[in-house]
Design an enzyme around this catalytic site. Structure first.
Site, PDB file in Angstrom:
ATOM      1  N   ASP A   7       0.858  -1.180   0.000  1.00 38.73           N
ATOM      2  CA  ASP A   7       0.000   0.000   0.000  1.00 38.73           C
ATOM      3  C   ASP A   7       0.901   1.240   0.000  1.00 38.73           C
ATOM      4  OD1 ASP A   7      -1.873   1.978   0.348  1.00 38.73           O
ATOM      5  OD2 ASP A   7      -3.112   0.754   1.681  1.00 38.73           O
ATOM      6  N   ASN A  67      -1.704  13.091  -5.013  1.00 28.17           N
ATOM      7  CA  ASN A  67      -2.835  13.095  -5.948  1.00 28.17           C
ATOM      8  C   ASN A  67      -3.651  14.376  -5.800  1.00 28.17           C
ATOM      9  OD1 ASN A  67      -3.973  11.615  -8.049  1.00 28.17           O
ATOM     10  ND2 ASN A  67      -5.634  10.880  -6.746  1.00 28.17           N
ATOM     11  N   HIS A  80      -4.801  14.504 -10.522  1.00 25.10           N
ATOM     12  CA  HIS A  80      -4.994  13.082 -10.840  1.00 25.10           C
ATOM     13  C   HIS A  80      -4.052  12.628 -11.942  1.00 25.10           C
ATOM     14  CE1 HIS A  80      -8.404  12.419  -8.234  1.00 25.10           C
ATOM     15  NE2 HIS A  80      -8.924  13.584  -8.639  1.00 25.10           N
ATOM     16  N   ASP A  85      -1.826   9.358 -11.660  1.00 20.09           N
ATOM     17  CA  ASP A  85      -1.822   8.255 -12.627  1.00 20.09           C
ATOM     18  C   ASP A  85      -0.415   7.975 -13.128  1.00 20.09           C
ATOM     19  OD1 ASP A  85      -4.517   8.107 -12.318  1.00 20.09           O
ATOM     20  OD2 ASP A  85      -5.016   9.130 -14.193  1.00 20.09           O
ATOM     21  N   ASP A 133      -4.283   2.786  -4.780  1.00 22.18           N
ATOM     22  CA  ASP A 133      -2.837   2.670  -4.581  1.00 22.18           C
ATOM     23  C   ASP A 133      -2.483   1.371  -3.878  1.00 22.18           C
ATOM     24  OD1 ASP A 133      -3.992   3.263  -2.184  1.00 22.18           O
ATOM     25  OD2 ASP A 133      -2.567   4.819  -1.601  1.00 22.18           O
TER      26      ASP A 133
END
Length: 756
Positions: A610, A618, A623, A627, A653
């Site tokens: 994680d 983010n 975003h 990404d 994530d």
């Protein structure tokens, strides 16, 4: 005003009570079954059949008979609710909605469709689809929404709207067409014992194929379409609709009973309200194909009947006789002449012989006719051609004599007309047949040369006799080069690019290949033309005595469609953003790991990874940055694991990793190195540098008796403990204490955040 008066199910006055009684009982049973499904599913029914039954019943009855029918249907639904102990105020709005929908739909269908055969052609079916499957269920869904608008959230309203629409639309498409076209006594008149057996066998095979597709195949509804289209092509309209209804009921019952799950194989969960949308989409082409085949059969039957009438008219032709006035008018004719020329006697007597004589023969006939009037000859005989009413020209041997009165004045002519068409046309027929055969051969070659499929024919020794241009292009052989060659030398087909070759094309079974995977589908190996994904059809050629004289191969290039299937298969098992395996593919890998543990006693390591503080990046960088970070970290992790390991993105994530045949201690070291790489990774976005960390939890897969979901829960628990204890760490799951303990790396730096 009604366009038509449907007669098929109208009941006589003395039995007016039978239709409402039967309708009420049927609606009660259907409603009770559907409500049992509602109670089991705790949601709207997947199929609501009472409305679908009520629509054709109202369609086939006059408006003045609707009131008792609607009352009977209402009593049936109310009785079902009473048995299910549903309070009256709760179900009353839904009951009224069903009655309104059925009445509106039946009224529109009566206005737009013919009464004798409502679904006589594809155009009528399209009208039915728009009215009954689209418009009326939408109206009913809107009415239902008005009833429950004040008691549900917007999300639940949207789901119930979709569920109500789908339950009505699918049920109407499955049941109502059968009710519209069914006529009393159909099975006793048309269904022989052999045909009934074929129907039952086809139904059983279709349901089995559908069950297998639902149970084990991916893209379930795509495979179900194939047997339904096969039934639509093979069976008459009513029998095909019976199978469509049976398949729909089977799918609904299997789904509601929990035996199968009609959720498509995608990463995204389909809303419950739209669960039967694929079923609606496969029923529409199957219904359309059934209607198209019905129209084709009707047209073929009409053509066959016309040909039979023409042959009978020619078969029973005989010598005709007629009395002709001196002016040439036909005074009296016999039945044989009417049969010969195709005219009725009353109509034929309104014509003159000049009007039915072929123009090129009329001059000679008039000359002899005049000589007979002038008493230059006593009679004459000639071969001449007549114009038939259907446009045909017949040859006849005409013998004419003149009857005069006592004063030697002409009264009428007696004409004997003997059919010599067959004799006269023997030579011309042979010539025309030769020309016709030549034209048919040329037409066949032109047709075969213009189609997009490769067509190859052989003789009885399996040597090639014909290839069209598409076959030349695909095989790499010209027709001249291939003629006389064994077909197995020219047409090289394997099961998959590297699979076994098909040695005997004559025994090829197309049904066996229908269920092959894309990797095992047929591939044509061209001569210097590369490979082609193909579909193959083999048809034997036989004489009238059923003696084999060769085969015809039809090869269709399906390379593009199979490439699309491969891409779709890849998309279904991979995460579109990172290119890693998705959750569904990872679960399959986990099952594989458990199987290796059970069969080979291998020990594997399962890790949950994680990312730490990913949300901060983010949110701050956007975003697009998030990404791109996920893509870079996925590539980083992929580079530092073995080829045999399986890395997947579970969502957001979160990542999961299976280290195959890897003990816990070795796995701890590998995962710790991976976490160190992530912790040290510097991400640059718009000239700013970001640092991110990661936490991991590990568990050991060593017991095949423990389920994959439990192992995933163990790794998740260890990962959660790692994040809770400072992040940037690796914890392993301890089975005895059901806790996670930290793994101390030899050298690691705490992760940093922010920008540099």
């Amino acid at each position: 005003m009604e366009r038509s008066k449907p007669p098929s199910l109208i009941v006589h006055n003395r039995a007016n009570w039978k239709a409402p009684a039967l309708l009420g009982i049927s609606v009660y049973l259907l409603a009770l079954a559907c409500m049992n499904i509602i109670q089991r599913q705790s949601s709207l029914a997947g199929l609501w059949l009472p409305t679908a039954l009520l629509i054709p019943v109202l369609f086939h009855h006059h408006y003045r008979q609707w009131l008792p029918l609607l009352c009977a249907a209402a009593l049936g639904i109310a009785a079902a609710h009473t048995v299910m102990e549903t309070p009256f105020p709760r179900y009353l709005p839904y009951l009224l909605n069903n009655l309104i929908e059925a009445s509106l739909c039946a009224a529109l269908l009566r206005r737009m469709l013919p009464g004798q055969d409502p679904l006589s052609d594809l155009g009528s079916w399209v009208k039915f689809l728009l009215i009954a499957v689209v418009f009326c269920p939408l109206v009913s869904s809107v009415i239902m929404m008005l009833f429950i608008l004040h008691i549900h959230s917007p999300a639940e309203l949207q789901n119930r709207f979709a569920a109500w629409f789908m339950s009505e639309a699918v049920a109407i498409l499955a049941l109502t067409p059968l009710g519209l076209i069914y006529q009393r006594g159909y099975f006793t008149k048309n269904l022989t014992s052999q045909r009934f057996f074929e129907l039952i066998l086809t139904l059983v095979l279709t349901l089995i194929a559908g069950f297998l597709a639902l149970k084990w195949l991916p893209y379930t509804f795509a495979f179900i379409t194939i047997p339904l289209l096969w039934c639509a092509i093979r069976l008459p309209r009513i029998e095909a609709f019976i199978i469509f209804l049976s398949m729909t009921l089977m799918i609904a019952l299997l789904h509601t009973s929990g035996i199968i799950n009609v959720q498509p194989h995608t990463a995204m969960q389909v809303p419950q309200g739209l669960i039967f949308l694929p079923l609606l989409l496969i029923l529409m082409p199957a219904n359309a194909m059934a209607m198209a085949m019905h129209s084709l059969r009707a047209e073929k039957s009409h053509i066959t009947q016309s040909e039979n009438r023409f042959r009978n008219a020619m078969e029973y032709s005989a010598i005709g006789m007629t009395l002709v006035s001196p002016q040439g008018k036909l005074l009296q004719v016999n039945k044989a002449l009417c049969n010969l020329l195709g005219y009725e006697a009353d109509y034929l007597t309104t014509l003159t012989f000049q009007e039915i004589t072929y123009q090129e023969d009329l001059g000679k006939d008039l000359t002899l006719f005049q000589q007979l009037l002038d008493d230059e000859i006593q009679s004459y005989t000639m071969e001449k051609r007549y114009l038939c009413r259907n446009g045909e020209i017949v040859w006849a041997l005409l013998a004419v004599s003149l009857v005069r009165d006592e004063d030697h004045n002409p009264l009428y002519f007696i004409s004997q007309i003997e059919d010599i068409n067959d004799l006269k046309h023997t030579e011309m027929t042979n010539k025309r047949l030769s020309e016709a055969l030549h034209e048919e051969k040329e037409l066949l070659h032109i047709t075969l040369n213009s189609i997009n499929e490769a067509v190859i024919s052989t003789d009885s020794d399996m040597n090639i006799t014909f290839m069209n241009p598409v076959a030349e292009k695909m095989t790499g052989w010209t027709e001249r080069q291939a003629q006389g060659q064994p077909v197995n030398r020219i047409v090289l087909i394997s099961k998959g690019p590297d699979g076994p070759m098909i040695d005997n094309l004559l025994q090829f079974d197309i049904n066996e290949n229908l269920h092959s995977s894309v990797e095992r589908s047929l591939v044509l190996h061209g001569h210097d033309t590369g490979f082609f994904d193909v579909q193959l059809a083999v048809s034997p050629l036989r004489t009238l005595k059923d003696e084999p004289i060769g085969i015809v191969l039809v090869l269709q290039d399906v390379s593009k469609s199979r490439e699309l299937m491969r891409k779709l298969s890849y998309s279904a098992s991979h995460d579109l953003l990172t290119g890693l395996a998705n959750r569904g593919s990872f679960e399959s890998s986990l099952k594989k790991a458990l199987n290796l543990t059970a069969t080979r006693q291998q020990v594997h390591t399962l890790a949950f990874i994680d990312l730490d503080r990913f949300k901060a990046i983010n949110d701050s960088a956007g975003h697009a940055a998030g990404d791109e970070l996920l893509r870079q970290l996925s590539a980083l992790m992929q580079e530092h694991i073995r080829n045999s390991d399986r890395l997947a993105r579970l969502g957001g994530d979160e990542f999961a990793l299976i280290l195959f045949d890897c003990p816990m201690e070795q796995g701890l070291g590998m995962v710790q190195q991976l976490i160190d790489k992530i912790n040290a990774y510097q991400f640059v976005w718009e000239e700013k540098m970001y640092r991110i960390g990661a936490s991991a939890g590990l568990t050991q897969i060593c017991n095949p008796q423990i389920s994959g979901s439990e192992f995933m829960a163990q790794a998740d628990m260890a990962c959660y403990t790692a994040k809770r204890n400072g992040r940037g760490q690796v914890f392993k799951y301890e089975a005895e204490q059901k806790t996670a303990t930290a793994h101390a790396p030899q050298s690691s730096q705490p992760p940093q955040t922010g920008t540099e």
